[in-house]
Design a protein around this motif. Structure first.
Motif, PDB file in Angstrom:
ATOM      1  N   PRO A 240      59.099  53.911  21.815  1.00  0.00           N
ATOM      2  CA  PRO A 240      58.473  55.389  22.073  1.00  0.00           C
ATOM      3  C   PRO A 240      59.384  55.889  21.679  1.00  0.00           C
ATOM      4  N   ALA A 241      59.460  57.312  21.188  1.00  0.00           N
ATOM      5  CA  ALA A 241      59.989  58.904  21.256  1.00  0.00           C
ATOM      6  C   ALA A 241      59.861  58.773  22.674  1.00  0.00           C
ATOM      7  N   PHE A 242      61.138  59.647  22.171  1.00  0.00           N
ATOM      8  CA  PHE A 242      61.801  60.416  24.517  1.00  0.00           C
ATOM      9  C   PHE A 242      61.132  60.794  25.044  1.00  0.00           C
ATOM     10  N   PRO A 243      61.081  62.261  23.466  1.00  0.00           N
ATOM     11  CA  PRO A 243      59.889  63.296  24.457  1.00  0.00           C
ATOM     12  C   PRO A 243      58.487  63.331  24.707  1.00  0.00           C
ATOM     13  N   HIS A 244      57.628  62.268  24.317  1.00  0.00           N
ATOM     14  CA  HIS A 244      56.717  62.692  24.708  1.00  0.00           C
ATOM     15  C   HIS A 244      55.854  60.568  24.984  1.00  0.00           C
ATOM     16  N   GLY A 245      56.506  59.780  25.008  1.00  0.00           N
ATOM     17  CA  GLY A 245      56.187  59.082  24.834  1.00  0.00           C
ATOM     18  C   GLY A 245      54.860  57.803  23.757  1.00  0.00           C
ATOM     19  N   CYS A 246      55.669  59.136  22.693  1.00  0.00           N
ATOM     20  CA  CYS A 246      54.410  58.571  21.628  1.00  0.00           C
ATOM     21  C   CYS A 246      55.076  57.366  20.652  1.00  0.00           C
ATOM     22  N   MET A 247      55.083  56.019  20.371  1.00  0.00           N
ATOM     23  CA  MET A 247      55.186  55.275  19.358  1.00  0.00           C
ATOM     24  C   MET A 247      54.977  55.868  18.012  1.00  0.00           C
ATOM     25  N   ASP A 248      55.767  56.028  16.891  1.00  0.00           N
ATOM     26  CA  ASP A 248      55.768  56.545  15.806  1.00  0.00           C
ATOM     27  C   ASP A 248      54.827  54.867  14.668  1.00  0.00           C
ATOM     28  N   ASN A 249      54.151  55.714  13.636  1.00  0.00           N
ATOM     29  CA  ASN A 249      53.949  54.446  13.124  1.00  0.00           C
ATOM     30  C   ASN A 249      54.822  53.316  11.898  1.00  0.00           C
ATOM     31  N   ILE A 250      55.252  52.523  12.742  1.00  0.00           N
ATOM     32  CA  ILE A 250      56.316  51.910  12.338  1.00  0.00           C
ATOM     33  C   ILE A 250      56.473  50.597  10.998  1.00  0.00           C
ATOM     34  N   GLU A 251      54.801  50.559  11.036  1.00  0.00           N
ATOM     35  CA  GLU A 251      54.366  49.389  10.072  1.00  0.00           C
ATOM     36  C   GLU A 251      54.522  50.594   8.371  1.00  0.00           C
ATOM     37  N   LEU A 252      54.041  52.019   8.985  1.00  0.00           N
ATOM     38  CA  LEU A 252      54.597  52.925   7.219  1.00  0.00           C
ATOM     39  C   LEU A 252      55.363  53.013   7.454  1.00  0.00           C
ATOM     40  N   ILE A 253      56.028  53.083   8.584  1.00  0.00           N
ATOM     41  CA  ILE A 253      57.591  53.947   7.833  1.00  0.00           C
ATOM     42  C   ILE A 253      58.112  52.309   7.009  1.00  0.00           C
ATOM     43  N   ALA A 254      57.595  50.928   7.462  1.00  0.00           N
ATOM     44  CA  ALA A 254      58.371  49.954   7.221  1.00  0.00           C
ATOM     45  C   ALA A 254      58.403  49.988   5.981  1.00  0.00           C
ATOM     46  N   LYS A 255      56.686  49.654   5.795  1.00  0.00           N
ATOM     47  CA  LYS A 255      56.257  50.332   4.279  1.00  0.00           C
ATOM     48  C   LYS A 255      57.197  51.113   3.111  1.00  0.00           C
ATOM     49  N   LEU A 256      57.909  52.491   3.413  1.00  0.00           N
ATOM     50  CA  LEU A 256      58.632  52.880   2.893  1.00  0.00           C
ATOM     51  C   LEU A 256      60.010  52.371   3.053  1.00  0.00           C
ATOM     52  N   GLY A 257      60.297  52.086   3.284  1.00  0.00           N
ATOM     53  CA  GLY A 257      61.304  51.175   3.638  1.00  0.00           C
ATOM     54  C   GLY A 257      61.775  50.219   2.196  1.00  0.00           C
ATOM     55  N   CYS A 258      60.578  49.399   2.092  1.00  0.00           N
ATOM     56  CA  CYS A 258      60.719  48.597   1.315  1.00  0.00           C
ATOM     57  C   CYS A 258      60.310  48.757  -0.161  1.00  0.00           C
ATOM     58  N   LYS A 259      59.751  50.403   0.107  1.00  0.00           N
ATOM     59  CA  LYS A 259      59.015  50.975  -1.840  1.00  0.00           C
ATOM     60  C   LYS A 259      60.913  51.093  -1.981  1.00  0.00           C
ATOM     61  N   PHE A 260      61.147  52.027  -0.895  1.00  0.00           N
ATOM     62  CA  PHE A 260      62.750  52.733  -1.457  1.00  0.00           C
ATOM     63  C   PHE A 260      63.861  51.749  -1.301  1.00  0.00           C
ATOM     64  N   ASN A 261      63.400  50.826  -1.097  1.00  0.00           N
ATOM     65  CA  ASN A 261      64.960  49.724  -0.186  1.00  0.00           C
ATOM     66  C   ASN A 261      66.286  50.686   0.036  1.00  0.00           C
TER      67      ASN A 261
ATOM     68  N   PHE B 241      55.806  46.467  15.786  1.00  0.00           N
ATOM     69  CA  PHE B 241      56.860  47.430  16.058  1.00  0.00           C
ATOM     70  C   PHE B 241      57.875  46.385  15.434  1.00  0.00           C
ATOM     71  N   ASP B 242      58.242  45.250  15.511  1.00  0.00           N
ATOM     72  CA  ASP B 242      59.717  45.086  15.779  1.00  0.00           C
ATOM     73  C   ASP B 242      60.005  43.761  14.302  1.00  0.00           C
ATOM     74  N   PHE B 243      60.460  42.899  14.635  1.00  0.00           N
ATOM     75  CA  PHE B 243      60.904  42.232  12.676  1.00  0.00           C
ATOM     76  C   PHE B 243      59.622  41.517  12.245  1.00  0.00           C
ATOM     77  N   THR B 244      58.799  41.561  13.083  1.00  0.00           N
ATOM     78  CA  THR B 244      57.182  40.532  12.357  1.00  0.00           C
ATOM     79  C   THR B 244      57.087  41.684  11.655  1.00  0.00           C
ATOM     80  N   VAL B 245      57.088  42.934  11.330  1.00  0.00           N
ATOM     81  CA  VAL B 245      57.078  43.707  10.750  1.00  0.00           C
ATOM     82  C   VAL B 245      57.924  43.364   8.803  1.00  0.00           C
ATOM     83  N   LYS B 246      57.382  43.794   8.364  1.00  0.00           N
ATOM     84  CA  LYS B 246      58.262  43.045   7.138  1.00  0.00           C
ATOM     85  C   LYS B 246      58.623  44.937   6.260  1.00  0.00           C
ATOM     86  N   GLY B 247      60.358  44.734   6.251  1.00  0.00           N
ATOM     87  CA  GLY B 247      60.959  46.125   6.247  1.00  0.00           C
ATOM     88  C   GLY B 247      61.494  46.866   7.348  1.00  0.00           C
TER      89      GLY B 247
END
Length: 536
Positions: free
Chosen positions: A257-278, A305-311
């Motif tokens: 998670p993020a250090f300040p508040h302990g909340c995890m970002d949406n890794i799946e959606l961020i990974a989709k951006l990575g795939c879309k924009f290479n 959150f891990d390597f099972t998430v494409k991107g």
């Protein structure tokens, strides 16, 4: 325009025009780089009256910081030079105990947020000391001299990569989360430069991403685009992140998670951006990375959150936190070998020989690698699942208790082991200051104001969580009797710093703090011969 003018006039006008163009261009560049407000503040701070006022304020702040750091050591005789005669082993060990006793917080009783992660396991502590004693002088840089340490490091990478469902073991052991983050930034910067032709790279990261990304960007000359978080969930706004990506973006970041508040970002959606924009996507799991892989087996929900998430192309995880290894070790993992290649530093034409290193440092302590390796073997999967169950359970218990206390609130929905507290009714730094007076050491936050507690094995012992909740409840009730008052002491400095519009002033306050960390009390020179002479 020059027709009919004297040569000196042409030279003078050329010089004058060049100066005007230079300074206008510099001002525009500074505004573009730093923003209009910081540039304006820099100008005003050069005025004599302002400069004098700032100097006086800084002197007062520095005195408060130095006095706070020296608290409890008023009678300490500091060492200013190497002793003329050697000290005995018993004397040195006794002095080590004295130095350790200067701490004001009972970390072994659970009064400290984060910092010390293992439980009070004497067998484990004894083993770690013995392992380090056998390997403290080894160096993985010399793989031919210490091949066993090289194997230990490789085995650590393999064992940790399996936890994150890596297709194959690709990574290195580093000296901590900051180095892991630095190296991944270096890898993606160089990959962008040599594989994609990007000369002015930028990284798109949440505003809550660890400050180590900014530190790396400063050193590696990578432009940083900070993306705001949703004020309710405290997760990064993925839509805003998508809009910030351009042809020069070399990496995206999500925290788990993020250090300040302990909340995890949406890794799946961020990974989709990575795939879309290479664009490569890095998951920063430095803080809770050694809890997340075991949470499902411990009976808790874990967002993907891990390597099972494409991107997802890389993950950093600190083994000196919830893997309970001594400070400092961390592991950086990559999905593709090409990215790790760009992490490496290679010099081929040095007269001293062909030189290649996997990390930022050359020589490293083989003792830290060995103790990390030993910690993984000592706890095993069963031990980590058991510890994770205890830590996540107590985290949820504390969160539930805090949400019932009038006058405060919990930021977002904590996913792992960090709970951040804020208030809409009073200066929340008053609460952190009051808890400090009761012996608690907590992490202060800003933008928005708050503080957090990072729960470790030390907080799972009987009565610790209830004691914390009781103290928060008691202090909050007292503060609500006079909610308009402001805090005092070092917490007041922190609160004041978050409200100063000129951030260069805040930087100078941090400089003052770091300077104070290296200062010792001025006194008459003494011959540091023996400890008995010093005491007398």
């Amino acid at each position: 325009m020059c027709n009919g003018r004297e040569p000196w006039e042409i030279i003078a006008w050329t010089f004058f025009t060049t100066c005007i163009v230079y300074f206008v261009n510099k001002f525009i560049f500074d505004v573009f780089e730093d923003g209009f407000v910081p540039v304006l503040f820099r100008f005003f701070r050069k005025l004599p009256c302002v400069k004098q006022g700032v100097a006086e304020g800084m002197k007062s702040t520095t005195d408060v910081i130095e006095n706070e750091l020296m608290k409890g050591m008023e009678r300490k005789i500091f060492l200013h030079n190497i002793p003329k005669q050697r000290w005995g082993v018993d004397v040195i060990l006794k002095e080590v105990d004295n130095y350790i006793s200067y701490g004001n917080y009972s970390w072994n009783e659970g009064f400290v947020s984060g910092a010390v992660y293992p439980g009070n396991d004497e067998i484990f502590e004894d083993m770690i000391q013995r392992v380090y004693g056998k390997t403290g002088y080894t160096n993985p840089l010399h793989t031919d001299v210490f091949p066993g340490i090289r194997v230990m490091e490789a085995e650590i990478v393999h064992m940790v990569s399996v936890l994150f469902n890596a297709p194959e073991a690709i990574g290195t052991v580093t000296t901590g989360g900051t180095e892991s983050i630095f190296l991944v930034c270096k890898a993606y910067r160089d990959y962008a430069k040599y594989e994609r032709g990007i000369k002015t790279p930028n990284m798109v990261i949440p505003v809550t991403a660890h400050a180590a990304f900014d530190k790396a960007a400063q050193m590696l000359k990578i432009h940083v685009k900070h993306i705001k978080c949703d004020t309710k969930s405290m997760k990064v706004n993925v839509l805003a992140m998508a809009k910030a990506i351009d042809k020069n973006t070399c990496m995206l970041v999500g925290s788990a998670p993020a250090f300040p508040h302990g909340c995890m970002d949406n890794i799946e959606l961020i990974a989709k951006l990575g795939c879309k924009f290479n664009v490569p996507v890095h998951v920063d799991g430095c803080l809770g990375g050694f809890l997340l892989p075991f949470m499902k087996k411990a009976g808790f929900h874990v967002p993907a959150f891990d390597f099972t998430v494409k991107g997802v192309t890389s993950i950093s995880v600190d083994t000196h936190k919830y893997a309970y290894a001594p400070k400092g070790t961390s592991v950086i993992l990559y999905k593709d070998k090409i990215h790790r290649h760009y992490q490496f530093s290679v010099t081929t034409d040095w007269p001293g020989g062909i030189y290649g290193t996997p990390n930022l440092s050359g020589s490293r302590s083989g003792g830290l690698i060995a103790t990390c390796w030993a910690s993984l073997l000592y706890h095993g999967e069963e031990g980590y699942v058991k510890a994770t169950r205890k830590i996540i359970s107590v985290t949820k218990y504390v969160e539930k208790g805090l949400r019932k206390i009038e006058g405060i609130f919990v930021f977002g929905e904590p996913n792992v082991s960090v709970i951040a507290i804020g208030s809409n009714d009073f200066d929340v730094y008053r609460l952190s200051s009051a808890l400090t007076d009761k012996g608690w050491n907590l992490n202060l936050l800003q933008y928005p104001a708050g503080f957090h507690i990072c729960l470790t094995m030390q907080h799972t012992y009987e009565g610790v969580a209830d004691k914390f909740l009781s103290h928060v409840r008691e202090c909050t009730k007292e503060i609500l009797k006079d909610p308009v008052s402001r805090t005092k002491g070092t917490a007041a400095i922190y609160g004041m710093a978050s409200q100063i519009p000129d951030r260069s002033l805040v930087k100078e306050i941090v400089w003052a703090y770091l300077d104070a960390c290296y200062s010792i009390k001025k006194q008459e020179p003494v011959d540091n011969g023996t400890i008995e002479e010093l005491k007398s």
